[in-house]
Design an enzyme around this catalytic site. Structure first.
Site, PDB file in Angstrom:
ATOM      1  N   ALA A   5       0.782  -1.374  -0.120  1.00  0.00           N
ATOM      2  CA  ALA A   5      -0.075   0.005  -0.067  1.00  0.00           C
ATOM      3  C   ALA A   5       0.807   1.304   0.013  1.00  0.00           C
ATOM      4  CB  ALA A   5      -1.055   0.209   1.282  1.00  0.00           C
ATOM      5  N   ALA A   6       1.628   1.422   1.170  1.00  0.00           N
ATOM      6  CA  ALA A   6       2.268   2.715   1.284  1.00  0.00           C
ATOM      7  C   ALA A   6       3.329   2.826   0.195  1.00  0.00           C
ATOM      8  CB  ALA A   6       3.132   2.933   2.393  1.00  0.00           C
ATOM      9  N   ARG A  62       4.353  10.787 -10.828  1.00  0.00           N
ATOM     10  CA  ARG A  62       3.517  11.806 -11.453  1.00  0.00           C
ATOM     11  C   ARG A  62       4.314  12.827 -11.644  1.00  0.00           C
ATOM     12  NH1 ARG A  62      -0.739   9.024  -9.077  1.00  0.00           N
ATOM     13  NH2 ARG A  62      -1.055  10.807  -7.442  1.00  0.00           N
ATOM     14  N   ALA A 105      -5.294  -6.039  -2.264  1.00  0.00           N
ATOM     15  CA  ALA A 105      -6.289  -5.608  -1.184  1.00  0.00           C
ATOM     16  C   ALA A 105      -6.368  -6.350  -0.100  1.00  0.00           C
ATOM     17  CB  ALA A 105      -7.647  -5.873  -2.288  1.00  0.00           C
ATOM     18  N   CYS A 148      -7.223  -5.720   2.734  1.00  0.00           N
ATOM     19  CA  CYS A 148      -8.423  -5.753   3.568  1.00  0.00           C
ATOM     20  C   CYS A 148      -9.721  -6.492   2.864  1.00  0.00           C
ATOM     21  CB  CYS A 148      -8.822  -4.123   3.787  1.00  0.00           C
ATOM     22  SG  CYS A 148      -7.732  -3.101   4.637  1.00  0.00           S
ATOM     23  N   ASN A 168      -2.053   4.676   2.769  1.00  0.00           N
ATOM     24  CA  ASN A 168      -2.119   5.422   1.507  1.00  0.00           C
ATOM     25  C   ASN A 168      -2.139   7.001   1.732  1.00  0.00           C
ATOM     26  OD1 ASN A 168      -3.178   4.027  -1.042  1.00  0.00           O
ATOM     27  ND2 ASN A 168      -3.715   2.805   0.662  1.00  0.00           N
ATOM     28  N   TYR A 226     -31.067  15.105   3.948  1.00  0.00           N
ATOM     29  CA  TYR A 226     -31.950  14.068   4.384  1.00  0.00           C
ATOM     30  C   TYR A 226     -33.063  13.821   3.274  1.00  0.00           C
ATOM     31  CZ  TYR A 226     -36.846  13.057   5.862  1.00  0.00           C
ATOM     32  OH  TYR A 226     -38.325  12.538   5.901  1.00  0.00           O
TER      33      TYR A 226
END
Length: 544
Positions: free
Chosen positions: A10-11, A21, A40, A42, A304, A426
């Protein structure tokens, strides 16, 4: 600029993707021990339960796809075995060939994560002893279930992963028991009375929680036949060990990198005590935003968020990572979910704070809408400043929504008064006209202001209302042998109730008991208390 990243789940991958980027001309290389990257973690319990059908769905990116998307280089099956800060090199071993090589860097990022802790117990290497950390772990457990060899399982560990695995095994018609050394499941995540509610729901669903129980061994010839605990031996075909994880930092011994309890210490910019060496993810000790004390947060969300912050710092921006609130959410056995952020009552009191709490049962959407249910919310606030300190919420609905509102409020230092009048969305399928979160804030405000005089479930369990007579204040009589009072018919003195008598007002959720208290106060009754959460949350008839 050469940036070397150790770890690619992940990290590590978040740092690499963000950095490339912004700095496409930089050389960014990931060395990772596993064969998979960016998976993944989790989602693994849900593959076991066939909620996630295909194992390929667990892999967010392959090394080849990640390289094409980002431009970063990825080398799998490479285990870091040493760091030399003065030479700016990392020694790594190729797990396939056993060969070691050195990799140089200008900046080093340690994101080696953590591994399951497996205690050194007899029988731990028998067939059908599982952990749950990588896709291979989930695949192995699901295959064993589908082959028909697992009818009874013991899950050791009552944290998120343990309970999620238990729920998914039960969904595959496996009889499951959960053991934990702690007094309750979800220790340190929920306060004890909230954890006990979860345990009751687990039992109702046929998943038996056994707390204050230690895992001592596994019995069997070639595979699991029994699980030995500190209480007794339990028949089982499988054992899933989910009792905790340990940071993967042993290779840093002698590097000079400062650590505590195996976790790497960093500053607000995620830099270690050694120049040009940074760390992020499950191997790092971060900070609690509220107490400013060290906090370990081995969560995908933390990895993340912090990974993105670190990439900005590596690229030349000065961005501080403020730390964590202990936020989490989980789908649990018994058809419920639980969320939490901020300080629990226990943690707040341990930090020396003077707090007020309330437990309330509120509708999760318009009560007349199909599928409507309840949220059980525990809110914690500072008595003096009236700032919200923490929320715990349990229910079958969108507990994450309530949790995330609290995240925002706590992060911005909001008071319960400010949060109660926020303009929440609501419509009957989604919420109530007064949002469930705002409803909880209103109840806490009533308590802070003295309009609600109540007994918490914790105090009730501890016997603090023993000398109070229970009065049934529900819509209709439900408590056997208790006097029933319909507040809508109270127009003065109530026959059988003394004006100064200690009266504990109990209804289904707590609302009618509060309205009864309000009415009785108006007619001179001076010693009433409302049982927070009513019979929805408390065992009352057996208690008094």
């Amino acid at each position: 600029m050469k940036v070397l990243i150790l770890g690619g789940v992940a990290a590590g991958t978040k740092v690499a993707a963000r950095l490339k980027r912004e700095k496409q001309d930089w050389e960014v290389t990931i060395l990772t021990k596993g064969k998979d990257i960016s998976y993944a973690g989790c989602g693994l319990p849900y593959y076991v339960g066939d909620v996630i059908h295909e194992k390929g769905q667990l892999i967010v990116n392959t090394p080849e796809k990640f390289e094409a998307l980002t431009g970063a280089k990825v080398f799998t099956g490479m285990e870091a075995v040493g760091v030399n800060p003065s030479a700016k090199t990392v020694t790594a071993k190729n797990l396939e060939t056993g060969e070691q090589g050195e990799y140089s860097y200008d900046k080093l990022v340690i994101a080696t994560g953590a591994s399951p802790f497996v205690p050194d117990i007899p029988g731990k290497d028998l067939k059908n002893v599982f952990v749950m950390r990588t896709p291979d772990d989930a695949i192995a457990l699901r295959n064993a279930v589908e082959e028909g060899g697992i009818k009874r399982a013991v899950v050791a560990g009552g944290g998120f992963i343990g309970l999620e695995v238990a729920e998914n095994l039960a969904a595959r018609d496996v009889r499951v028991s959960v053991i934990d050394f702690a007094p309750h499941v979800l220790p340190n995540f929920l306060d004890p009375e909230m954890s006990e509610y979860v345990e009751n729901k687990m039992a109702d669903a046929g998943i038996m929680p056994m707390t204050n129980v230690a895992l001592e061994g596994v019995v069997g010839e070639t595979q699991v036949e029994k699980v030995q605990t500190s209480k007794r031996a339990m028949k089982a075909d499988a054992l899933v060990i989910a009792i905790g994880i340990r940071p993967n930092t042993a290779f840093l011994e002698g590097s000079g990198i400062e650590m505590v309890k195996g976790t790497i210490l960093t500053d607000a910019y995620l830099q270690t005590n050694i120049e040009n060496i940074y760390a992020v993810g499950d191997c790092v000790m971060v900070t609690n935003r509220q107490t400013k004390k060290p906090a370990w947060s081995p969560m995908g969300s933390t990895a993340n968020i912090a990974g993105r912050v670190l990439a900005r710092n590596l690229g030349g921006e000065k961005t501080a990572y403020p730390g964590v609130l202990g936020t989490g959410v989980a789908k649990l056995p018994g058809g419920i979910s639980a969320g939490r952020t901020g300080l629990t009552e226990s943690a707040a009191r341990e930090a020396g704070m003077d707090v007020e709490t309330v437990i309330c049962v509120v509708d999760d959407k318009a009560h007349y809408y199909p599928g409507a249910g309840n949220f059980i919310i525990k809110a914690v606030a500072d008595k003096e400043t009236r700032k919200l300190l923490g929320i715990q919420v349990i229910g079958s609905g969108a507990v994450d929504k309530v949790t995330d509102i609290a995240v925002t409020g706590i992060s911005l230092g909001a008071t319960v008064d400010q949060l109660a009048v926020m303009d929440f969305a609501y419509a009957p399928p989604f919420s109530t006209a007064i949002h469930p979160f705002a409803h909880a804030m209103n109840i806490l405000i009533n308590k802070l202001d003295g309009g609600l005089d109540s007994v918490t479930p914790k105090a009730f369990l501890q016997g603090e209302a023993e000398d109070y007579r229970i009065i049934d204040c529900g819509m209709q009589p439900t408590l056997e042998g208790k006097q029933f009072v319909d507040f809508t018919k109270v127009r003065g003195d109530v026959e059988g109730l003394g004006k100064d008598e200690k009266l504990l007002l109990v209804c289904t959720k707590g609302k009618r008991a509060y309205l009864t208290q309000n009415r009785l106060k108006a007619y001179g009754y001076t010693n009433t208390k409302v049982l927070e959460g009513g019979v929805t949350f408390n065992e009352v008839e057996e208690a008094q």
